[in-house]
Design an enzyme around this catalytic site. Structure first.
Site, PDB file in Angstrom:
ATOM      1  N   GLU A 166      -8.604   1.804  -0.385  1.00 55.70           N
ATOM      2  CA  GLU A 166      -7.514   2.765  -0.240  1.00 55.70           C
ATOM      3  C   GLU A 166      -6.176   2.305  -0.837  1.00 55.70           C
ATOM      4  O   GLU A 166      -5.165   2.117  -0.118  1.00 55.70           O
ATOM      5  CB  GLU A 166      -7.336   3.123   1.231  1.00 55.70           C
ATOM      6  CG  GLU A 166      -8.604   3.668   1.843  1.00 55.70           C
ATOM      7  CD  GLU A 166      -8.391   4.273   3.225  1.00 55.70           C
ATOM      8  OE1 GLU A 166      -7.377   3.976   3.867  1.00 55.70           O
ATOM      9  OE2 GLU A 166      -9.259   5.052   3.651  1.00 55.70           O
ATOM     10  N   GLU A 356     -16.416   5.518   4.414  1.00 51.07           N
ATOM     11  CA  GLU A 356     -15.891   5.723   5.763  1.00 51.07           C
ATOM     12  C   GLU A 356     -15.884   7.204   6.119  1.00 51.07           C
ATOM     13  O   GLU A 356     -15.480   8.031   5.294  1.00 51.07           O
ATOM     14  CB  GLU A 356     -14.447   5.222   5.921  1.00 51.07           C
ATOM     15  CG  GLU A 356     -14.298   3.740   6.032  1.00 51.07           C
ATOM     16  CD  GLU A 356     -12.840   3.323   6.165  1.00 51.07           C
ATOM     17  OE1 GLU A 356     -12.040   4.075   6.759  1.00 51.07           O
ATOM     18  OE2 GLU A 356     -12.491   2.249   5.625  1.00 51.07           O
TER      19      GLU A 356
END
Ligand SMILES: OC[C@@H]1[C@@H](O)[C@H](O)[C@@H](O)c2[nH]c(CCc3ccccc3)c[n+]21
Length: 451
Positions: A166, A356
């Site tokens: 991220e 995720e």
């Protein structure tokens, strides 16, 4: 494929990250990270919670691997703490740090669980922050050295490598909003960090490719969300396009098209943020082919035009859908739509891993000793159905990693938000299977969504 069924060989997993579960922050030579510094800074984390102990996974990893084996997962996504490997971020390595990950990988492989290793999940060595951190180009080169050190010693045992987790969150929450470590509020630092994170990915990718005897697959994980206007005002549409430009396209375009999105570059230039033209060879290296794209999906973003907001002229608004304990809307359709968009606009036939997906709810141990979490089961079921539909439409999703194996340190929220399918009693460190763990085990066994 009937709805809710998954292809043969689909990779079922759970995900965690070092700082959120390991604890043992000063053990066996581990150096300080920016999240040690940030969490110990008063006012930064809920009730002053820190990762000092967390789930004590550093000592309890064998029992945790046994829980994964009971779940029947085929893979486990975890991150290596850079400060365990290089306590100062560079220079002298710490063999005891590497030994922990060797023990963990051996325990996984003994149980037939494939290790999926994230090289960076936010815990930068503090010593590198003091030299400028991600806003400083040199950090990208130190990251490549750290990555090459691990490739050389662990590549035989690690079939999947993820360079960065991220970069948007690291750059924006860490350097612009200041909600995350290192807690800066400087847009230029944010843009420099975003570029250096992508550059670090490129340099690690080069180190992997040039390492000759590399056996595995390497990719990067992005947090991606559909961004929708809260109203039908054209200004809201434009605001949604801007947030899509920063949240999604600022990273997808360099990785898959070799350039930052021109509409956003112009937008920031108009604000007096003249982003330096990155060297062309860096943009080419950033766009070098990867073996898979990791996608972290949780919800959508709903935005309105907000003239007063200086950077993006937008504000996020609360949507009408049911929400998780994080206040995030439950929007499984957004995952299917995101996957379709990715395939058509960016990834094509490139494999995708959902690295995720999960939800926080206010879980409690009931008098019968169980943890009943029907809302999490419903969230997971609906999102898996969305993935199954995308696969049926031809999107090459190869795996799904549930966030998270167990409740853990949820960054600025500390231990107040529980994402695990295993409940952790942080007073006793007991792990208690939630109903969602029993359910997920049956899904994996059936390779299909079950009731
Ligand atoms: O918030 C749940 C998880 C974190 O525990 C993971 O470490 C992190 O990879 C992760 N990313 C997201 C989505 C992006 C996001 C991150 C932080 C705050 C808000 C949104 C959600 N999560």
């Amino acid at each position: 494929m009937t709805e809710g069924r998954f292809p043969e060989g689909f990779l079922w997993g759970v995900a965690t990250a070092a700082y959120q579960i390991e604890g043992a922050v000063a053990e066996d030579g581990r150096g300080e990270s920016i999240w040690d510094r940030f969490s110990h800074t008063p006012g930064k984390v809920y009730q002053g919670h820190t990762g000092d102990v967390a789930c004590d996974h550093y000592h309890r990893y064998r029992a945790d691997v046994e829980e994964m084996a009971r779940l029947g997962v085929g893979a486990y996504r975890f991150s290596v703490a850079w400060p365990r490997i290089f306590p100062q971020g560079r220079g002298q390595a710490n063999p005891k740090g590497l030994d922990f990950y060797r023990r963990l990988i051996d325990a996984l492989r003994e149980r037939g669980i494939v290790p999926v290793v994230t090289l960076y999940h936010w815990d930068l060595p503090q010593a590198l922050q003091e030299r400028g951190g991600w806003a400083h180009r040199d950090t990208a080169y130190r990251f490549a050295d750290y990555a090459a050190y691990l490739f050389d010693r662990l590549d035989e045992a690690v079939p999947y490598w993820i360079t960065q987790n991220e970069p948007f969150v690291v750059a924006i929450l860490g350097h612009v909003t200041g909600e995350h470590a290192p807690g800066l509020q400087d847009p230029m630092a944010g843009f420099r960090a975003a570029h250096h994170l992508l550059l670090s990915h490129a340099l690690a990718l080069q180190a992997y490719r040039e390492g000759g005897r590399r056996h595995g697959r390497i990719g990067i994980t992005l947090n991606l969300s559909p961004v929708e206007p809260a109203g039908d005002d054209p200004e809201d549409e434009a605001a949604a396009r801007r947030l899509d430009g920063l949240l999604n396209r600022w990273f997808l375009d360099p990785l898959f098209r070799g350039a930052y999105p021109s509409d956003m570059v112009a937008h920031f230039a108009g604000l007096g943020l003249p982003l330096p033209e990155p060297p062309q060879e860096e943009m080419r290296a950033i766009a070098a082919p990867i073996d898979f794209l990791g996608v972290n999906y949780y919800s959508r973003q709903l935005v309105r035009h907000e003239p007063g907001e200086p950077l993006m002229a937008m504000r996020q608004v609360e949507g009408p859908l049911p929400k998780t304990a994080m206040g995030w809307e439950v929007y499984p359709e957004g995952l299917r739509r995101l996957l379709e968009r990715l395939r058509h606009e960016y990834t094509g036939e490139l494999p995708i891993l959902i690295t995720e997906n999960g939800a926080a709810f206010d879980d409690a141990v009931s008098p019968d000793g169980a943890v009943h979490d029907p809302a999490r089961v419903a969230y997971l079921r609906d999102h898996l159905l969305a993935v199954s539909r995308a696969i049926d439409d031809g999107v090459p999703v190869r795996g799904y990693f549930l966030w998270s194996l167990m409740d853990n340190f949820e960054w600025a929220h500390g231990y107040s938000k529980r994402f695990g399918v295993l409940y952790v009693d942080f007073d006793t460190q007991a792990r208690i299977w939630k109903d969602s763990a029993h359910w997920y085990r049956r899904v994996i066994e059936a390779n299909a969504v079950v009731d």
